[in-house]
Design an enzyme around this catalytic site. Sequence first.
Site, mmCIF file in Angstrom:
data_model
loop_
_atom_site.group_PDB
_atom_site.id
_atom_site.type_symbol
_atom_site.label_atom_id
_atom_site.label_comp_id
_atom_site.label_asym_id
_atom_site.label_seq_id
_atom_site.Cartn_x
_atom_site.Cartn_y
_atom_site.Cartn_z
ATOM 1 N N GLY A 20 45.684 30.577 30.973
ATOM 2 C CA GLY A 20 46.933 30.731 31.691
ATOM 3 C C GLY A 20 47.209 32.183 32.043
ATOM 4 O O GLY A 20 46.417 33.081 31.748
ATOM 5 N N CYS A 41 44.172 40.432 32.789
ATOM 6 C CA CYS A 41 45.381 39.668 32.454
ATOM 7 C C CYS A 41 45.938 40.002 31.067
ATOM 8 O O CYS A 41 47.082 39.642 30.765
ATOM 9 C CB CYS A 41 45.122 38.170 32.558
ATOM 10 S SG CYS A 41 43.641 37.621 31.678
ATOM 11 N N GLU A 93 54.516 38.584 35.000
ATOM 12 C CA GLU A 93 53.199 39.221 35.070
ATOM 13 C C GLU A 93 53.058 40.041 36.343
ATOM 14 O O GLU A 93 53.406 39.594 37.437
ATOM 15 C CB GLU A 93 52.093 38.158 35.020
ATOM 16 C CG GLU A 93 50.687 38.755 35.008
ATOM 17 C CD GLU A 93 49.606 37.687 35.034
ATOM 18 O OE1 GLU A 93 48.716 37.719 34.182
ATOM 19 O OE2 GLU A 93 49.673 36.812 35.938
ATOM 20 N N ASN A 109 38.512 39.976 39.052
ATOM 21 C CA ASN A 109 37.340 40.446 38.293
ATOM 22 C C ASN A 109 36.109 39.640 38.718
ATOM 23 O O ASN A 109 35.499 38.941 37.908
ATOM 24 C CB ASN A 109 37.577 40.269 36.784
ATOM 25 C CG ASN A 109 38.830 40.971 36.304
ATOM 26 O OD1 ASN A 109 38.914 42.185 36.289
ATOM 27 N ND2 ASN A 109 39.826 40.181 35.923
ATOM 28 N N ILE A 153 34.447 28.975 37.584
ATOM 29 C CA ILE A 153 35.370 29.340 38.661
ATOM 30 C C ILE A 153 35.704 30.820 38.501
ATOM 31 O O ILE A 153 36.078 31.270 37.418
ATOM 32 C CB ILE A 153 36.648 28.481 38.599
ATOM 33 C CG1 ILE A 153 36.276 27.008 38.799
ATOM 34 C CG2 ILE A 153 37.652 28.936 39.652
ATOM 35 C CD1 ILE A 153 37.455 26.057 38.667
ATOM 36 N N VAL A 154 35.540 31.584 39.576
ATOM 37 C CA VAL A 154 35.600 33.044 39.508
ATOM 38 C C VAL A 154 36.851 33.568 40.222
ATOM 39 O O VAL A 154 37.113 33.198 41.364
ATOM 40 C CB VAL A 154 34.341 33.663 40.152
ATOM 41 C CG1 VAL A 154 34.351 35.181 39.999
ATOM 42 C CG2 VAL A 154 33.083 33.070 39.523
ATOM 43 N N PRO A 155 37.617 34.457 39.573
ATOM 44 C CA PRO A 155 38.821 35.010 40.198
ATOM 45 C C PRO A 155 38.486 36.191 41.112
ATOM 46 O O PRO A 155 37.422 36.815 40.986
ATOM 47 C CB PRO A 155 39.651 35.467 39.003
ATOM 48 C CG PRO A 155 38.609 35.914 38.020
ATOM 49 C CD PRO A 155 37.448 34.940 38.190
ATOM 50 N N LEU A 185 40.011 34.464 28.397
ATOM 51 C CA LEU A 185 40.763 34.567 27.153
ATOM 52 C C LEU A 185 41.644 33.337 26.981
ATOM 53 O O LEU A 185 42.600 33.138 27.728
ATOM 54 C CB LEU A 185 41.622 35.841 27.155
ATOM 55 C CG LEU A 185 40.907 37.131 27.593
ATOM 56 C CD1 LEU A 185 41.871 38.311 27.546
ATOM 57 C CD2 LEU A 185 39.679 37.414 26.735
#
Length: 535
Positions: A218, A251, A341, A120, A115-117, A418
């Site tokens: 997370g 992140c 964040e 990035n 699954i790609v954000p 990560l």
Amino acid sequence: MENFDYDLRSIQEARELARKGEAAAKKMAGYTEEQIDRILKSMVKAAEEHAACLAEMAVEETGFGKALDKTYKNHAAATLLYNDIKDMKTVGIIDEDKVRGTLDVAHPAGLVMGIVPSTNPTSTVIYKSMIAVKAGNAIVFSPHPSAAKCTLKAAEVMRDAALAAGAPAGVISCITMPTMGATNELMHCKEVSVIIATGGPGMVKAAYSAGKPAIGVGAGNSPAYIERTADVKKAVAAIIASKTFDYGTICASEQSIICEECNHDEVVAELKKQGGYFMTREETEKVCKLLFKNGHSMNAKFVGRSPQVIAKSAGITIPEGTKVLIGEQDGVGDGFPLSYEKLTTVLAFYTVKDWEEACKLSIDLLQNGIGHTMSLHTNDREMVLRFASKPASRILVNTGGSMGGTGISTGLNVAFTLGCGTCGGSSVSENVSPLHLINIKKVAYGLKDCTMLLADDATFRHPQQTGGQTMKVCGPCRGASVSPADLVASFEQRRNTGAADSAKACSQPVSGSCDEEKLAALVRELITNMKNQNA
């Protein structure tokens, strides 16, 4: 398929990609280290050739980050990653312990779903393709809808390079019609063996709920503590370099700066000198209203944006050359949105009395990004050891969070996924590597005679451990080797003639006492059972 609705077509595509991917994974499982390395080298070459254009596509499509920095991230996901994993054993026997008589044998996980954000997109595809293939797997990607074009292009580049080097068809693929239905279908396809989820909390939670192994990460909320022994100039330079790298979209990038009262003035002066702009309370409120919606959820319009874009949209004026916006905060949690964040060029700023107060503040800040990363700038090793216990999987010392957390400026595995450990709801705490995408089978040689385990084990004691052999007992007969019948006879004799004569009959000195009546009864029962078994 033209007669079907878009969402139905996307679901059907997901099923077909899963079937082809599983077939490719079965073929990859038989590839040698040499074959896999040849494929990886081809993929690295292609990734480097397309690094710049993929970066430009990502910025144009998403509006996040800087093309130059995204180009470097593509380079890191290809060349730096390859150099990091090229000698990693992932095929066949990967370890042997001759003393314990064990062998570790690697077996691929199978078909991986990535699954790609949107933050990035291209570097994540390159990175996940590399670690999947290194582990002898196939991989199928589900792109974020707002980054679908550049994600698909990156997957095609990796696929074509892998096929040119001898990889099977279907080894790398990507959904071309991204929908929630397609992603959900792919997560639940029986052909998918493991999911690597990099994205928002909702997507990661869905991956963990799919009923199969998943590696998810997370949110980060990394505090950067500039301790009193730190080289302030170097610390500030590292923090700004990290936070401005791709405009803070990684992140692991710093989210808050913590300094002490004793070095406050020096830290503030150095931040201003290196491009930090300290906003007034009013300006901070304006920026917070812009950055967050529904409490502390980040407004996607301002993810990975320059301070100039943010300032203009907030209606504030900042000096030319400003690199980061800084807002002083008095607390953590609700009412202090900058304590959460912020994947953009904005930092919270805190001042504490000493390291103990910094410790407590760091823990409070990490509750909103627990298990991820924190940074520490210090020349005191004892301070490093104190902060090593904080609830973060990466404690980075004297380096930038973006580069240090991803392994670019540290000795960590180069990675763009990560782990946050169990405290952060993740199944891993490390930087995800090919070793997380293999099953390790154990081959174990026998070291003991199974037929003589009880007899040969000097540490084992049990009243029934006779097996027709002699046994050692406590009390007056301690240390003596006697048969069960002799033991009963000895007890009867002692009962009739007294302890002194019984000790003489046993030919052993009296060295203790025990419940002899119960012991004799137990032995009588053993003898009866043995007779019945032999009858």
